[in-house]
Design a protein around this motif. Structure first.
Motif, short mmCIF file in Angstrom:
data_model
loop_
_atom_site.label_atom_id
_atom_site.label_comp_id
_atom_site.label_asym_id
_atom_site.label_seq_id
_atom_site.Cartn_x
_atom_site.Cartn_y
_atom_site.Cartn_z
N ALA A 194 -25.46 -5.16 12.24
CA ALA A 194 -25.43 -3.92 12.92
C ALA A 194 -24.25 -2.86 12.40
O ALA A 194 -24.73 -1.79 12.37
CB ALA A 194 -24.65 -4.29 14.21
N ARG A 195 -23.43 -3.54 11.57
CA ARG A 195 -22.51 -2.73 10.80
C ARG A 195 -23.18 -1.98 9.60
O ARG A 195 -22.94 -0.74 9.37
CB ARG A 195 -21.25 -3.39 10.16
CG ARG A 195 -20.32 -4.17 11.18
CD ARG A 195 -19.97 -3.08 12.36
NE ARG A 195 -19.11 -1.97 11.71
CZ ARG A 195 -18.92 -0.79 12.56
NH1 ARG A 195 -19.68 -0.35 13.53
NH2 ARG A 195 -18.17 0.08 11.97
N VAL A 196 -24.19 -2.35 9.11
CA VAL A 196 -24.81 -1.96 7.88
C VAL A 196 -25.99 -0.88 8.67
O VAL A 196 -25.82 0.60 8.03
CB VAL A 196 -25.90 -2.89 7.32
CG1 VAL A 196 -26.96 -2.17 6.47
CG2 VAL A 196 -25.40 -3.82 6.74
N ALA B 70 -14.48 -12.52 6.84
CA ALA B 70 -14.58 -11.38 7.85
C ALA B 70 -14.47 -10.19 7.11
O ALA B 70 -15.19 -9.22 7.83
CB ALA B 70 -13.60 -11.32 8.80
N GLY B 71 -13.98 -9.96 5.94
CA GLY B 71 -14.01 -8.69 5.35
C GLY B 71 -15.21 -8.32 4.99
O GLY B 71 -15.65 -7.00 4.68
N ILE B 72 -16.45 -9.05 5.23
CA ILE B 72 -17.80 -8.89 4.76
C ILE B 72 -18.20 -7.65 5.74
O ILE B 72 -19.10 -7.04 5.62
CB ILE B 72 -18.87 -10.12 5.08
CG1 ILE B 72 -18.34 -10.91 3.53
CG2 ILE B 72 -20.22 -9.59 4.90
CD1 ILE B 72 -19.00 -12.19 3.75
N VAL B 73 -17.52 -7.75 7.15
CA VAL B 73 -17.86 -6.78 8.10
C VAL B 73 -17.37 -5.34 7.76
O VAL B 73 -18.55 -4.45 7.72
CB VAL B 73 -16.99 -7.15 9.61
CG1 VAL B 73 -17.30 -5.81 10.16
CG2 VAL B 73 -17.61 -8.33 9.81
N ILE B 74 -16.43 -5.20 6.74
CA ILE B 74 -15.95 -3.88 6.26
C ILE B 74 -17.06 -3.65 4.98
O ILE B 74 -17.58 -2.32 5.11
CB ILE B 74 -14.65 -3.84 5.85
CG1 ILE B 74 -13.71 -4.28 6.77
CG2 ILE B 74 -14.40 -2.72 4.90
CD1 ILE B 74 -12.17 -4.60 6.17
#
Length: 419
Positions: free
Chosen positions: A114-116, A57-61
């Motif tokens: 979306a975070r990108v 989930a750290g990939i979201v960061i």
């Protein structure tokens, strides 16, 4: 820019800082909600191996950080000649839409995408806002202008991130991100109403802005910031499991830990801005030493609640103090490429964000425990200091194309923009 009363100037600066508040909230809120995000978006992996799910989930960061790395130089180079108020308004709208998309995306992969997108305006906003704030505050106060805009980001860690983290823990991480989108909508209105019209640089071209990357001192400053903040984000990305698994606190203690870290960042940002105005490079060297000491303290004392809180406060304070010093240094050595210099610092810091989150997740996934990211942060200080030394050395060479009085040149550019 027309002359403003002191009260109107303060309101304009607060509008710029509100954007920083929203950015700090959207960037950092995932740190406290990683277990919730992993549980919701990676349910099978979480049921089998929670540690691996949280690490993934750290990939979201990292995804948000990648957006910053891509967007900051691209948007800054293309938009330097455009009026700053209009550009800041457009960037605030983009933040609103990107953050809302993060909340509504249905799968882990679409949330990452979306975070990108949400990260693309980050560096350009801070860069343009820093130049607008410097214009409002006047010559000789660039470090404090940068710090004022960044104050919104650091205050977000005292108020915004803990509150939104609590909301996410109670009502779901998606509602938390919708709340952040509301902050950006308010920022859009504040900029439109309170920030005065300010021209861009009509002489700016993409080629002139990109010329900054031909200066070795710029690259060394970027490396210094990336490595320093890589160490910070190795710790910050995993504050939640550090507090619950190493210190042994309840999940409800995490927002308090984040508040303490945010108080440190707020105090450090103010100190760092003043130190940067007194001399960017001396500030960088002193603050890196203090940062390494804070990381060591946290590594040795995080098993106790007082040690955890003291360590997080000092890590936040020293890391945040480095940022205005690095940004001022970049503006010193970038010559006429001021817009991209002010923006690309955030690419470097978020490259550090991505690096820190990745390395922290890697050592956790390897089974080394939730304290291991703190040692990763300490290790990254070594190449960070070496990059700072190299950057200092190249500008000591008389033939370097950075002019002798670069700080004065930066103030001259700011004065010319006001006229």
């Amino acid at each position: 820019m027309t002359s403003l009363s002191p009260a109107r100037t303060r309101l304009a600066l607060l509008a710029l800082a509100l954007g920083g508040f929203g950015i700090g909230t959207t960037e950092f809120v995932a740190m406290g909600l990683l277990p919730d995000i992993a549980r919701d978006l990676l349910p099978d992996l979480y049921a089998y191996d929670p540690d691996a799910a949280i690490a993934r989930a750290g990939i979201v960061i990292s995804a948000y950080a990648i957006g910053v790395v891509i967007g900051a130089p691209t948007i800054a180079a293309v938009s330097a000649r455009y009026p700053r108020k209009a550009l800041l308004t457009v960037l605030a709208v983009a933040f609103t839409l990107g953050t809302a998309a993060s909340a509504l995306a249905p799968t882990f992969e679409t949330v990452v995408a979306a975070r990108v997108l949400a990260g693309l305006p980050h560096g350009a906003y801070f860069g343009v806002a820093a130049l607008a704030a410097a214009d409002l505050m006047g010559p000789g106060r660039r470090g404090r202008a940068v710090a004022f805009v960044l104050s919104g980001l650091t205050i977000a860690n005292v108020v915004g991130v803990p509150v939104i983290t609590w909301v996410g823990q109670q009502a779901g991480w998606r509602l938390a991100y919708l709340g952040v989108a509301g902050i950006f909508a308010l920022t859009t209105a504040a900029i439109a109403l309170l920030v005065p019209r300010s021209p861009g640089d009509p002489a700016a071209t993409v080629r002139r802005e990109l010329a900054a990357f031909g200066r070795p001192a710029v690259w060394f400053a970027l490396a210094t910031g990336a490595l320093g903040f890589g160490g910070f984000f190795a710790v910050y990305s995993y504050v939640s499991p550090l507090a619950t698994e190493v210190t042994g606190t309840a999940e409800g203690f995490v927002p308090l830990a984040l508040i303490v870290l945010g108080l440190g960042m707020t105090a450090g940002n103010v100190v760092g801005g003043r130190m940067a105005d007194a001399g960017a490079m001396p500030a960088v060297f002193r603050l890196f030493g203090a940062f390494a000491g804070a990381l060591l303290l946290l590594a040795l004392t995080a098993s106790t609640v007082p040690g955890l809180l003291a360590g997080l406060f000092l890590v936040g304070a020293t890391a945040a103090a480095i940022s205005p010093a690095i940004q001022t240094r970049l503006m010193d050595v970038a010559g006429d490429s001021q817009t991209i210099a002010a923006a690309v610092n955030h690419s470097a810091l978020n490259l550090g964000n991505s690096l820190g989150a990745f390395l922290g997740g890697a050592v956790i996934a390897a089974g080394w425990g939730y304290l291991a990211p703190t040692w990763v942060g300490l290790a990254l200080c070594v190449p960070g200091v070496l990059a700072a030394v190299a950057g200092w050395a190249v500008t000591r060479v008389p033939t370097d194309d950075a002019v002798p009085s670069l700080a004065a040149e930066g103030d001259r550019i700011a004065a010319r923009a006001r006229s």
